[in-house]
Design a protein around this motif. Sequence first.
Motif, PDB file in Angstrom:
ATOM      1  N   THR A 148      15.743   7.311  57.599  1.00 31.47           N
ATOM      2  CA  THR A 148      15.539   8.693  58.045  1.00 31.47           C
ATOM      3  C   THR A 148      14.753   8.750  59.348  1.00 31.47           C
ATOM      4  N   LEU A 149      13.630   8.045  59.408  1.00 31.33           N
ATOM      5  CA  LEU A 149      12.779   8.111  60.592  1.00 31.33           C
ATOM      6  C   LEU A 149      13.448   7.494  61.807  1.00 31.33           C
ATOM      7  N   LEU A 150      14.064   6.337  61.632  1.00 30.32           N
ATOM      8  CA  LEU A 150      14.713   5.674  62.769  1.00 30.32           C
ATOM      9  C   LEU A 150      15.890   6.499  63.281  1.00 30.32           C
ATOM     10  N   SER A 151      16.653   7.055  62.355  1.00 34.91           N
ATOM     11  CA  SER A 151      17.782   7.899  62.755  1.00 34.91           C
ATOM     12  C   SER A 151      17.301   9.149  63.483  1.00 34.91           C
ATOM     13  N   MET A 152      16.214   9.759  62.985  1.00 34.19           N
ATOM     14  CA  MET A 152      15.734  11.003  63.589  1.00 34.19           C
ATOM     15  C   MET A 152      15.235  10.797  65.011  1.00 34.19           C
ATOM     16  N   VAL A 153      14.641   9.645  65.297  1.00 34.46           N
ATOM     17  CA  VAL A 153      14.216   9.370  66.676  1.00 34.46           C
ATOM     18  C   VAL A 153      15.428   9.412  67.605  1.00 34.46           C
ATOM     19  N   ALA A 154      16.492   8.727  67.209  1.00 34.77           N
ATOM     20  CA  ALA A 154      17.716   8.712  68.021  1.00 34.77           C
ATOM     21  C   ALA A 154      18.372  10.084  68.058  1.00 34.77           C
TER      22      ALA A 154
ATOM     23  N   THR B 229      27.555  -5.501  59.924  1.00 34.23           N
ATOM     24  CA  THR B 229      27.778  -5.362  58.485  1.00 34.23           C
ATOM     25  C   THR B 229      28.157  -3.921  58.182  1.00 34.23           C
ATOM     26  N   ILE B 230      28.756  -3.700  57.028  1.00 40.37           N
ATOM     27  CA  ILE B 230      29.102  -2.338  56.620  1.00 40.37           C
ATOM     28  C   ILE B 230      28.344  -1.927  55.362  1.00 40.37           C
ATOM     29  N   ILE B 231      27.371  -2.742  54.955  1.00 46.02           N
ATOM     30  CA  ILE B 231      26.527  -2.394  53.811  1.00 46.02           C
ATOM     31  C   ILE B 231      25.068  -2.561  54.213  1.00 46.02           C
ATOM     32  N   GLY B 232      24.190  -1.885  53.500  1.00 46.23           N
ATOM     33  CA  GLY B 232      22.768  -1.963  53.785  1.00 46.23           C
ATOM     34  C   GLY B 232      22.288  -0.823  54.675  1.00 46.23           C
ATOM     35  N   PRO B 233      20.973  -0.627  54.751  1.00 43.01           N
ATOM     36  CA  PRO B 233      20.404   0.484  55.526  1.00 43.01           C
ATOM     37  C   PRO B 233      20.793   0.461  57.000  1.00 43.01           C
ATOM     38  N   ARG B 234      20.847  -0.736  57.606  1.00 36.03           N
ATOM     39  CA  ARG B 234      21.189  -0.824  59.022  1.00 36.03           C
ATOM     40  C   ARG B 234      22.592  -0.311  59.289  1.00 36.03           C
ATOM     41  N   ALA B 235      23.503  -0.537  58.365  1.00 38.88           N
ATOM     42  CA  ALA B 235      24.885  -0.103  58.544  1.00 38.88           C
ATOM     43  C   ALA B 235      25.028   1.406  58.471  1.00 38.88           C
ATOM     44  N   ALA B 236      24.052   2.085  57.876  1.00 40.97           N
ATOM     45  CA  ALA B 236      24.134   3.544  57.748  1.00 40.97           C
ATOM     46  C   ALA B 236      23.720   4.261  59.023  1.00 40.97           C
ATOM     47  N   LEU B 237      22.987   3.583  59.898  1.00 42.76           N
ATOM     48  CA  LEU B 237      22.422   4.247  61.077  1.00 42.76           C
ATOM     49  C   LEU B 237      23.467   4.889  61.995  1.00 42.76           C
ATOM     50  N   PRO B 238      24.549   4.186  62.392  1.00 46.02           N
ATOM     51  CA  PRO B 238      25.523   4.833  63.284  1.00 46.02           C
ATOM     52  C   PRO B 238      26.085   6.130  62.715  1.00 46.02           C
ATOM     53  N   SER B 239      26.438   6.123  61.438  1.00 49.33           N
ATOM     54  CA  SER B 239      27.001   7.325  60.820  1.00 49.33           C
ATOM     55  C   SER B 239      25.976   8.443  60.731  1.00 49.33           C
ATOM     56  N   LEU B 240      24.743   8.098  60.374  1.00 45.64           N
ATOM     57  CA  LEU B 240      23.691   9.106  60.282  1.00 45.64           C
ATOM     58  C   LEU B 240      23.431   9.758  61.633  1.00 45.64           C
ATOM     59  N   ILE B 241      23.365   8.950  62.668  1.00 45.14           N
ATOM     60  CA  ILE B 241      23.071   9.465  64.014  1.00 45.14           C
ATOM     61  C   ILE B 241      24.216  10.311  64.540  1.00 45.14           C
ATOM     62  N   ILE B 242      25.434   9.798  64.433  1.00 42.29           N
ATOM     63  CA  ILE B 242      26.588  10.510  64.986  1.00 42.29           C
ATOM     64  C   ILE B 242      26.885  11.797  64.221  1.00 42.29           C
TER      65      ILE B 242
END
Length: 231
Positions: free
Chosen positions: A32-38, A97-110
Motif C-alpha cells: 500500500t505505502l510503496l504503491s501510494m508513493v508512485a 514474477t507474477i506472484i508475491g507482493p512485488r508482482a502486485a505493484l504494477p497493477s496497483l499503481i496503474i
Amino acid sequence: MTNSTGFKSYFQLHNVDWGSMMSATWETVWMTLLSMVAIVILGIILGLILYETRNKPGIGYRILNWLVGLFVNIFRSIPFIILIILLLPITMKLAGTIIGPRAALPSLIISAAPFYARMVESYFREVDSGVLEAAESMGATTWEIITKVLLPESKPALIAGATVTTISLIGYTAMAGAIGAGGLGNLAYQDGFQASNNTVTLVATVIICLFVFIVQFVGDIFVKITDKRTL
C-alpha cells in the motif's frame, strides 16, 4: 488470568499462525505505502497535464490532453481483477514474477493512478482563479504558479484525495492477494477460506479495517493542518 488463557486457547484451537498474520500484515502495508508513493507522484503529473492542456490553443496541447485523458479513462474503467490478468506479461517483465507482493505493484499503481489523476485535475480547477490571475499579473512563470500557488492552494484536497485513494488501494491489495499477490487478502483466502478456518479470515478482516481507520484518521489530521480555513 483465566480469561487471557481462554482467549489464547481459542485462537490456538483455530490454528491462527500469528507469525504468518504479522508477515501478511507487513506485506499489505508495504504494498500500500510503496504503491501510494508512485500513485501520488504519477497522479499529480497526469492531473497537472490534464489541467494545463485543457484550454490551451494549439494542436499539440489538444493531442496531449486527449492522449492523457484516454489513458486515464481506460485504466480507471477496467475492473481491478481483470487489469491484473491483462498486465501479467508486463508484470513478469518488470517484477520478474507474477506472484508475491512485488508482482502486485504494477497493477496497483496503474489502476489507482488514473483515478487519483482525475481527482487532482478537479482539485486544480477549484483553485480560486483570482489567486492565479494575481500571480500571473505579478510576472510569475508557469512553474512558479504551479509550485507556489496551484499545489499549495489545493494541498488539503490533494491529501484528502490521497486518503480516499489509499483506502481503495487497501481493498485492491486484498483482491490481488486472492490470486497470489501475498498480504492479508492472500492469507484470508488460502489459510482462511480454502482451509475452512473462519477465524483467520475474521482476524485478517479486522486488521484490514484497523488499517483503514488509521489511514483515515491520519489523513484527516493532515487535511486539518494544511487547510487554512480551519486555522
